[in-house]
Design an enzyme around this catalytic site. Structure first.
Site, PDB file in Angstrom:
ATOM      1  N   TYR A   1      53.869  10.277   3.334  1.00 27.93           N
ATOM      2  CA  TYR A   1      52.623   9.827   2.706  1.00 27.93           C
ATOM      3  C   TYR A   1      52.144  10.967   1.807  1.00 27.93           C
ATOM      4  CZ  TYR A   1      47.765   8.047   2.382  1.00 27.93           C
ATOM      5  OH  TYR A   1      46.541   7.595   1.950  1.00 27.93           O
TER       6      TYR A   1
ATOM      7  N   LYS B   1      55.375   6.966   0.345  1.00 31.20           N
ATOM      8  CA  LYS B   1      54.204   6.291  -0.216  1.00 31.20           C
ATOM      9  C   LYS B   1      53.650   7.239  -1.271  1.00 31.20           C
ATOM     10  CE  LYS B   1      49.578   4.545   0.659  1.00 31.20           C
ATOM     11  NZ  LYS B   1      48.371   4.642   1.496  1.00 31.20           N
TER      12      LYS B   1
END
Length: 288
Positions: free
Chosen positions: A133, A161
């Site tokens: 992330y 992400k």
């Protein structure tokens, strides 16, 4: 694991406790109405960094129980406390989450070796795949192409992400690592990311605008760029008004307008004034 994932909101009561009934309604609304491909649980949108480890476990439990195998589930387990991240990674793996995700460690200025050790420690503890992330605007952690490559050397790191506006880096990652999953993290830039052949997206506004986001993604995949641009424009009109009124509380008020018990945001996030609530309802009437 490709597709559109909602960065799932969580319903809290006025005292900050998890409202299980409301959380179940949010899950079902995303699956049944917004028709997303999956849920990204306990990320920023879920107010993850404002809640306790036990609340995180409670949310993971409820979401898995409600969603079952209807959609793919990604659990964001990242935390400054590595022991907590490891414990949560083991917990959700036992629950049957399809993958884990972890925000880059933040606040302290960790060097890259420390960041790499953090991810490897989490993965050494579980038999599961991980999605990095990356959100530099909030963490202050900017990684370059070579550093992403080092993280990708661990076969359990299946993707990222990518919540950053650096589309030069995004294109370089896509070109260098065609077998890794890339999820766009900025809802307002979904079309631009889709043109660069991302594998999906994870977004806050998908809680209320998931069907339209999926339309953008699929149109872009089919080469219908002009049509996709028109849908992105409508989407960005919505996003601009939501941001102007307050991102998370406005999305929750829109969900309430749609008869979903989205509850309250945890303090120190503020609640909307009555004027803000009215604006949120007007946004829903105009755009959704």
């Amino acid at each position: 694991m490709k597709g559109l994932y909602t960065a799932l909101m969580c319903s809290f009561d006025e005292k900050g406790n998890v409202n299980e009934k409301g959380l179940r309604e949010i899950v079902r609304y995303n699956i049944d109405v917004q028709q997303v491909d999956g849920l990204y649980v306990n990320g920023s949108t879920g107010e993850n960094f404002l809640i306790s480890k036990e609340q995180k476990k409670q949310i993971f439990d409820v979401v898995k129980n409600e969603a079952g195998d209807d959609v793919k589930l990604i659990a964001q387990v990242g935390a400054l406390n590595l022991d907590e991240a490891v414990e949560l990674a083991q917990y959700v793996t036992q629950l049957g989450y399809n993958a884990i995700s972890a925000v880059t460690p933040f606040y302290y200025k960790f060097d890259f070796d420390e960041i790499k050790d953090y991810y490897n420690a989490i993965l050494d503890s579980v038999d599961n795949d991980l999605i990095i992330y990356s959100i530099p605007a909030l963490t202050g952690v900017n990684m370059n192409l070579e550093q992403f490559g080092e993280l990708f050397e661990n076969e359990k790191v299946i993707g990222v992400k990518f919540t950053a506006p650096d589309f030069f880096l995004l294109e370089r990652i896509r070109h260098a690592y065609p077998d890794k999953l890339i999820y766009s993290g900025f809802d307002e830039m979904l079309l631009s990311a889709s043109v660069l052949n991302v594998d999906g997206a994870i977004g806050s506004t998908f809680n209320v605008n998931g069907k339209r986001a999926k339309q953008i993604f699929e149109l872009a995949q089919n080469g219908q760029i002009e049509e996709a641009r028109e849908v992105q424009k409508v989407t960005n009109d919505l996003i601009a008004e939501i941001l102007d009124n307050g991102l998370y509380p406005t999305i929750k008020e829109i969900l309430k307008y749609k008869d979903v018990d989205a509850g309250f945001c945890r303090k120190p996030m503020k609640s909307l004034t009555q004027e803000g609530v009215t604006k949120a309802e007007q946004i829903a009437e105009r755009h959704l």
